[in-house]
Structure formats: structure tokens, C-alpha cells
Design an enzyme around this catalytic site. Structure first.
Site, mmCIF file in Angstrom:
data_model
loop_
_atom_site.group_PDB
_atom_site.id
_atom_site.type_symbol
_atom_site.label_atom_id
_atom_site.label_comp_id
_atom_site.label_asym_id
_atom_site.label_seq_id
_atom_site.Cartn_x
_atom_site.Cartn_y
_atom_site.Cartn_z
ATOM 1 N NE ARG A 151 -0.156 -8.587 -2.977
ATOM 2 C CZ ARG A 151 -0.863 -9.358 -2.155
ATOM 3 N NH1 ARG A 151 -0.529 -9.408 -0.888
ATOM 4 N NH2 ARG A 151 -1.874 -10.065 -2.586
ATOM 5 C CB ALA B 90 -4.970 -17.019 -1.555
ATOM 6 C CG ASP B 91 -2.485 -11.840 0.877
ATOM 7 O OD1 ASP B 91 -1.446 -11.170 0.993
ATOM 8 O OD2 ASP B 91 -3.281 -11.696 -0.079
ATOM 9 C CB SER B 92 -7.379 -10.853 3.156
ATOM 10 O OG SER B 92 -6.325 -10.025 3.568
#
Lengths: 312, 137
Positions: A151, B90-92
Site C-alpha cells: 500500500r 474508500a477505506d479508512s
């Protein structure tokens, strides 16, 4: 006679879920799905039949098939995972009801029926585009968070940390000269902080990220554990509240894992004072395709403990 | 997707109650730029319209742009004020990055309590306008 037992044959199309005992106190179960491994349309149809109408509607509102599939698998994972744990008799994953606590944390809504003691089961889920995970404990709340190891953030890591993390954490990250290592340590910190907030279950505004510090601390308890158990020699992970840094009695245990070679996973659970504080919690991990295959992957390369006093 | 049966899984038929999202009027409404034919409408009657107006369209557009960039959404994907962040994927971490991007773009500071209440793109735009106004005051 417990009427709920008749639900065992709720559908001939579903092979039964392999039943399990509840985790014991200070034990954590972790279940994960890899969405890319689930392609069978008939299976996805089966999963969608487990969902409540409300859940199905939420899934349909997700943009695009990939997000819809992910949302569907997340609900299917939660329902089938909880239904595995035998209490009085096998639970029907379709009939489980969920609600949110005062702060929005999802929990099971057990029905108040005679002769039915709801299991003291806690769960929490997290997902990325490549994995959906569900952690389960008894008696104590749990929070989990997973992130892909690769990520990347859009913002500069130090700028981000200065805005959201505690000063100590910024210092630790700034001290890392290799940008790739810095990025990895950032992601690990992020998952740990997320897992802690989710374990607390009071919403993100109750405990803003800046108000607590995640610290890796070298442990001197290494020779406490018998040689056979695969206890990590890594540091313990502690959570310190910025409001009261002198208070070492933090009630939360954190562990950091690498899962399936592709994700960092953080687990945070409250210490169970009754079970005893010195024994490290035991972790069991399954990779699952509900109704198709469950593989226990604890102790394999699929689960590496990177930090925290936890044994597999 | 590989399928071993004739049943094909159609995600969009999951819910029989699913309704198409409609673009809200709220984000488009801006009393100052509306020109009405003169039909004896008195200025006082605009007051009710103003109360239900939300953020300026320019604000909403900027928010949509930042969201689109953070989530790497294709240029033709439709984002409206009603779009929920979670529904866009969208994640956090994305949400926090979006908030940070908004803070930088608009020169504001968003407190955690407020950030938590942002569910839709419109919520973000409304909050920004409120904070920009407070800052100017």
C-alpha cells in the site's frame, strides 16, 4: 426442547459448516478469504442468500462489480464465521442479526429466547481489495485491521504522520532513512492504531490517533515460554495513552502479523483479567472459502508474527 | 469470471429495492447565481431556499476531484454529492488521506469528531464551507 435445533436443515443446497468450539479466553481466531479465489457464480449466489435484505441493498450500492463482490464476501464471511461456533446447537448464518453499538461498531444481536444463552462472542472485520478478514474472541472486545504490504500513500509519509500520529511515532518514522522500510513501518503503525481504535469500539473521535502511541518494546520474558511453542522473539507491542503516559497498566494487547505473504494484519484485544495476564494469547488462523474449504494456516508461512506476545 | 454452472451471478440484481441514485439539487443550488423571471417574487421568499442550500458547486467540484484522485477513479465515473465514500471503495486510510488533501486545498483543519461524520461527498463539501466561513470570521 430447543426449537432452534430444527434450523439445522435450513437448506439442502448448503453443505454444513464445519462446527467449532468457541475460542477459549485469551485465544483469538482469525478467518480470512482471498476474493480472487472465489469465482464460482453459484457459490456467490449461495452467499448472497445468506444476507439480510438490508445487507443486500448495501452491497448493491457499491460501485462496480469488484466492490460489490468484496462487500458480499465480507458479509458472508462474518455470518458463516459466527455460525460455526457451536453453542446450544448449530446456528443458521442466514438468521443471525446484527446491529451497531452506540458508536457504530457492528455486533451480533442475539435474540432473547428462553433457554438460549448467547455466547460471549466478539468479532471484528477488516478488508482490502485482496483479502477479507474476521477476528473472533470470547469475553473481550477485539479489533483487527489489515493492509496490503504494498500500500502506498498519496501524501508524504512524514507529513501524514505529523498530522495524525503521536510525536513519538513521528520521531520513530523520521529516523528511518530507507524510504521503503519507512513506508512499511508506517503501514504497520497504521494497522496497529486502527486495530486499537476498532477494539475500543467507541468511534474514531473518542480516541484520535494523536492521543495514543504504539510502541515496540523489547521483552525480557523470553525464557518464560517452553521451547516447543513458536513464540515470537520479537518485541512486545504496547499502547500508551498520551493523556496519561505514566500509567503502564494498559489493558490492551496488540499483535502484528504478516498474512498470506501479502498483508500486514494487526490484532488488538482487551486483556482478560480472569484468564490471567502472563500467558500469551494463542492465535489460530484459517484461510477459508465458506462451504467449500477451510485450511488452518497457523504455524505455516501464511502467518508470521512480526510483533506482540502471541503464539500460534 | 469462471463459472461451472449455467447460473450467472449478476451483482446488479442483488436487491429488488435498489433505486438509482439521483443527483441532488442541493449541491447545484446557489441563490446568488439563479436568475428568475420577475413574477413579483419578493426577496424575502428566497430565505427558505437559502437555508436548504448546501456547499457551492465549486467546492463540491473540488472535493470530487480530490476524491477521484485519491481513489484513482476513472475520469468518466460519476461522483455526486450523494456518493458515499465507502461505496466508492474508500477505506479508512483513503478517507484520512482525502481529509488531509481537503485541508491542504482549502487551508482548513478538520477535527477528528467532524471527520468521522463525513459519510458522503456532500458532507465533506458542507464541512469545508463551514470551516472556511469560520476561518474567515
Amino acid at each position: 426442547m430447543n426449537i432452534r435445533c430444527f434450523q439445522r436443515n435450513f437448506s439442502a443446497a448448503f453443505p454444513p459448516l464445519v462446527p467449532l468450539q468457541l475460542p477459549s479466553p485469551m485465544e483469538t481466531h482469525l478467518w480470512y478469504i482471498l476474493p480472487d479465489e472465489v469465482k464460482n457464480s453459484a457459490l456467490l449466489n449461495q452467499y448472497s442468500e445468506l444476507l439480510s435484505p438490508c445487507e443486500r441493498e448495501s452491497v448493491s450500492r457499491m460501485r462496480g462489480d469488484q466492490l460489490k463482490k468484496r462487500a458480499l464476501l465480507a458479509r458472508a464471511l462474518v455470518r458463516t464465521t459466527i455460525a460455526r461456533y457451536q453453542t446450544n446447537c448449530q446456528m443458521n448464518p442466514r438468521s443471525l442479526r446484527f446491529r451497531k453499538n452506540l458508536y457504530g461498531k457492528p455486533e451480533v444481536e442475539w435474540r432473547n429466547e428462553d433457554n438460549f444463552n448467547p455466547p460471549p462472542l466478539h468479532f471484528n472485520i477488516s478488508h482490502t481489495s485482496a483479502m477479507i478478514a474476521c477476528g473472533v474472541t470470547v469475553n473481550v472486545p477485539i479489533g483487527i485491521d489489515i493492509e496490503e504490504k504494498q500500500r502506498r500513500t498519496k501524501n508524504n509519509i512524514i507529513a501524514f504522520a505529523q498530522r495524525y500520529f503521536s510525536p513519538y511515532e513521528v520521531k520513530v518514522l523520521t529516523a528511518i532513512s530507507d524510504p521503503e522500510v519507512q513506508r512499511q513501518e508506517f503501514i504497520k503503525l497504521w494497522t496497529l492504531k486502527e486495530a486499537y481504535v476498532k477494539a475500543l469500539g467507541k468511534g474514531f473521535s473518542a480516541v484520535p490517533f494523536k492521543t495514543f502511541t504504539i510502541r515496540f518494546r523489547d521483552t525480557t520474558m523470553r525464557n518464560f515460554h517452553p521451547p516447543e511453542s513458536s513464540v515470537s522473539e520479537e518485541s512486545d507491542i504496547v499502547v500508551e495513552s498520551s493523556e496519561d503516559p505514566t500509567d503502564p497498566a494498559n489493558n490492551w494487547r496488540c499483535a502484528l502479523l504478516e498474512v498470506a505473504g501479502s498483508h500486514y494484519g494487526a490484532i488488538c484485544m482487551e486483556k482478560d483479567r480472569i484468564a490471567g495476564e502472563n500467558a500469551p494469547p494463542k492465535l489460530t488462523v484459517w484461510k477459508t472459502v465458506p462451504f467449500v474449504e477451510d485450511v488452518c494456516v497457523s504455524g505455516t508461512d501464511a502467518v508470521l508474527v512480526l510483533g506482540g506476545m502471541i503464539e500460534q | 469470471m469462471a463459472s461451472s454452472t449455467a447460473l450467472s451471478f449478476n451483482f446488479s440484481t442483488l436487491s429488488t429495492h435498489f433505486k438509482q441514485n439521483q443527483a441532488p439539487l442541493r449541491g447545484i443550488c446557489n441563490v446568488n447565481s439563479v436568475s428568475l423571471p420577475s413574477r413579483g417574487i419578493r426577496p424575502g421568499s428566497f430565505r427558505r431556499l437559502r437555508v436548504s442550500c448546501a456547499a457551492k458547486p465549486q467546492t463540491l467540484d473540488k472535493v470530487c476531484g480530490i476524491v477521484r484522485k485519491q481513489l484513482a477513479l476513472p475520469a468518466d465515473s460519476s461522483i455526486t454529492g450523494e456518493s458515499k465514500f465507502t461505496a466508492l471503495g474508500a477505506d479508512s486510510l483513503d478517507t484520512v488521506e482525502i481529509v488531509m488533501g481537503l485541508e491542504e486545498e482549502f487551508g482548513i483543519s478538520v477535527e477528528e469528531e467532524n471527520a468521522q461524520n463525513i459519510v458522503t461527498v456532500q458532507d465533506a463539501a458542507d464541512l469545508i464551507e463551514k470551516l472556511v466561513e469560520q476561518k474567515a470570521a
